[in-house]
Every structure is written in structure tokens, then in C-alpha cells.
Design an enzyme around this catalytic site. Structure first.
Site: not given
Ligand code: NVA
Ligand code: CP
Length: 306
Positions: A102, A129, A132, A223, A263, A291
């Protein structure tokens, strides 16, 4: 079951439609415990951004498969002291069986994948993502049985989740509508990629009008308005994004049997109201559970299992 042996998952379009169908089928079997599999391998989690769901669901999936997980928090490795990505990747390659990353730049993920021979999974970048969206597709399939003729509407920021949703919908043959404020549209190259996959068989619509996008839709999705790394922009964004909130009024325009997805983590009163996220059409907790099942299927497919 082993269709993806040794493969990376850097973006959702790394998967073919048939491979997604097979993953969802495997996830369903693993979820219902029709199938007990063992995959005694080691997964590394190299996360430069916060995570609850992705971190825990990957870990639990691996433990349930009899494997191990190593949390490679950049703060406790040499990554935070500037060890080059290409060096870290080649070293981790010698210890681990698979690596989920990540991070911010998609390019960094691609560099990791280039230098590490083990499979590398995108656990969220600024661009995509994909894990997800595999869980989202599983949730939609559970609710509706089939993707044919369905429309998913995403309202909010044209971010990583929106990008992967466009690809995911195109790959399974669903119509997708993305409603964002002007200047916050999804990645143009990914829009093109999704349209090429859809090949005029299904719709990939971009609009600035959330009400047009929500009309008669089957899945209403949102989101956060400011993703990780964009926190300093949050104050400026809120007034711009206000018309894109999923409220009961917006939901009333959708098909009466529509479901609401997010999400998570959610900001109640911002991109979604308390009434909607806690309401009867919300499926966000099933979505979060999925998930685990979708990623377990992904791990089994990439690593193999007995
Ligand atoms: N768009 C959000 C998704 C978090 C799961 C982010 O990147 O922070
Ligand atoms: N939806 C998602 O990826 O959640 P987290 O950021 O908690 O992993």
C-alpha cells in the site's frame, strides 16, 4: 483455482473477465466453507498508509489458509531511512512468497514488481484499489445474482476506488456512471482503458450531475472526499463536494431495490449521511466482510493451495 499462479495484481485490468468470474466463484466457496484449503506460505505487508480492513483481512485470510504474515511497517524497516525500492524488493523477494503493498505512487508499486520475482499485489495506491473492487463485485453478485443489465453509480471524488470500479464494472459487464465535481474526474487513461474493455457493450459514463447518475441505478457507491495524502485539501473540498453526498434524497432517485456501498472508512455527514449508511439499503458491512473472502481467493489463486 490456480489460474493466477505467480501473477502480480497491480491494477484490476491485470485480470481477464473469466479470471474475475473464477475468483468470485472461489471466494463464494471459501466463504461458505464448501472448500477448505491450505496454503502454507508467507505474505509480507508493506503499507506506507494507514489501513484497518486491508491489513486485517489479508492477515486473517493468510492465517485461515495456514500461512504466515509479516507486517513490514516502513517505520520499522530500512524503507523509512531511504533504502532504494529496487534493493528492498530484491531482498524481500528472497524471504517472502508474496508481497502486498500500500503506497502512494503506482510507479513505486510497478518498480517493486519489476525487481521482485515473487507476486506483488496492489493493496491501494493513489491510482487503484483492485482488492477493494473484487470484494465489491462479490457483494453485488451476492445481492443481485448476475451483473448483466445492472448499473453502478459512484458519486464523489474520481479517486483510486473510482478508477478501479470503472475497470471492474467494465470487466464484468456492468454499466458504470461516475459523478464528480469538475476538476475531480477519474484518471483519463483509466477511463479510456475501461471504455476499451467495455467495447460499447456496456456504458462508462462520466458526469458532473449526481442526480442524473443516480437515476434508476442499482448500486450507489461513494468514498471519502479527501483520500490519504490529500488531508490538507479537505477544507477546500467540502463545499465543492457537498452536492455529491449520498443522502436519502439522492438514494430516492435510484431503483427501489438499489443497494448502497462504501469502501470505508466513512465520514458520516460528509460523503454519506448517517441515515443512509445505517439504513436498510446499506450493504457496507457485508462488503467489508467480503474483503476477507475475495482476498483469500486471490491468495489461493496466486500461490496455489491443497
Ligand atoms: N480513497 C481512499 C480509500 C481508502 C480505503 C483513500 O485512498 O484514502
Ligand atoms: N477499504 C479499505 O481499504 O479500508 P482500509 O484503509 O481500512 O484498509
Amino acid at each position: 483455482m490456480t489460474a493466477l499462479i505467480g501473477r502480480d495484481l497491480l491494477g484490476l485490468a491485470d485480470l481477464k473477465p473469466k479470471e474475475i468470474q473464477e475468483l468470485l466463484q472461489l471466494a463464494t466457496q471459501l466463504k461458505s466453507q464448501q472448500l477448505q484449503l491450505q496454503c502454507n506460505k508467507v505474505l509480507g505487508l508493506l503499507f506506507s498508509k494507514a489501513s484497518t480492513r486491508t491489513r486485517v483481512s489479508f492477515s486473517v485470510a493468510m492465517y485461515q489458509l495456514g500461512g504466515q504474515v509479516i507486517d513490514l511497517n516502513p517505520n520499522v524497516t530500512q524503507v523509512s531511512r531511504g533504502e532504494p525500492v529496487q534493493d528492498t524488493a530484491r531482498v524481500l523477494d528472497r524471504y517472502l512468497d508474496i508481497l502486498a503493498i500500500r503506497t502512494f505512487a503506482q510507479k513505486e508499486l510497478e518498480t517493486f514488481a519489476h525487481y521482485a520475482k515473487i507476486p506483488v499485489i496492489n493493496a491501494l495506491t493513489d491510482a487503484e484499489h483492485p482488492c477493494q473492487v473484487l470484494a465489491d463485485l462479490l457483494t453485488i453478485q451476492e445481492c443481485f445474482g448476475d451483473f448483466t443489465g445492472l448499473t453502478l453509480t459512484y458519486v464523489g471524488d474520481g479517486n483510486n476506488v473510482a478508477n478501479s470500479l470503472m475497470l471492474g464494472c467494465a470487466l464484468v459487464g456492468m454499466n458504470v456512471r461516475i459523478a464528480t465535481p469538475q476538476g475531480y474526474e477519474p484518471d483519463a487513461a483509466i477511463v479510456e482503458q475501461a471504455r476499451a474493455i467495455a467495447n460499447n457493450q456496456t456504458e462508462v459514463l462520466l458526469t458532473h450531475d449526481p442526480e442524473v447518475a443516480a437515476k434508476c441505478t442499482n448500486v450507489l457507491y461513494t468514498d471519502v472526499w479527501a483520500s490519504m495524502g490529500q488531508e490538507s485539501e479537505a477544507g477546500d473540498r467540502f463545499p465543492i463536494f457537498q452536492p455529491y453526498q449520498i443522502s436519502e434524497q439522492l438514494l430516492s432517485l435510484a431503483d427501489p431495490k438499489a443497494i448502497v456501498l462504501h469502501c470505508l472508512p466513512a465520514h458520516r455527514g460528509e460523503e454519506i449521511t448517517e441515515e443512509v449508511i445505517e439504513g436498510s439499503q446499506s450493504r457496507v458491512w457485508d462488503q467489508a466482510e467480503n474483503r476477507l473472502h475475495a482476498q483469500k481467493a486471490l491468495l489461493v489463486s496466486i500461490l496455489g493451495a491443497e
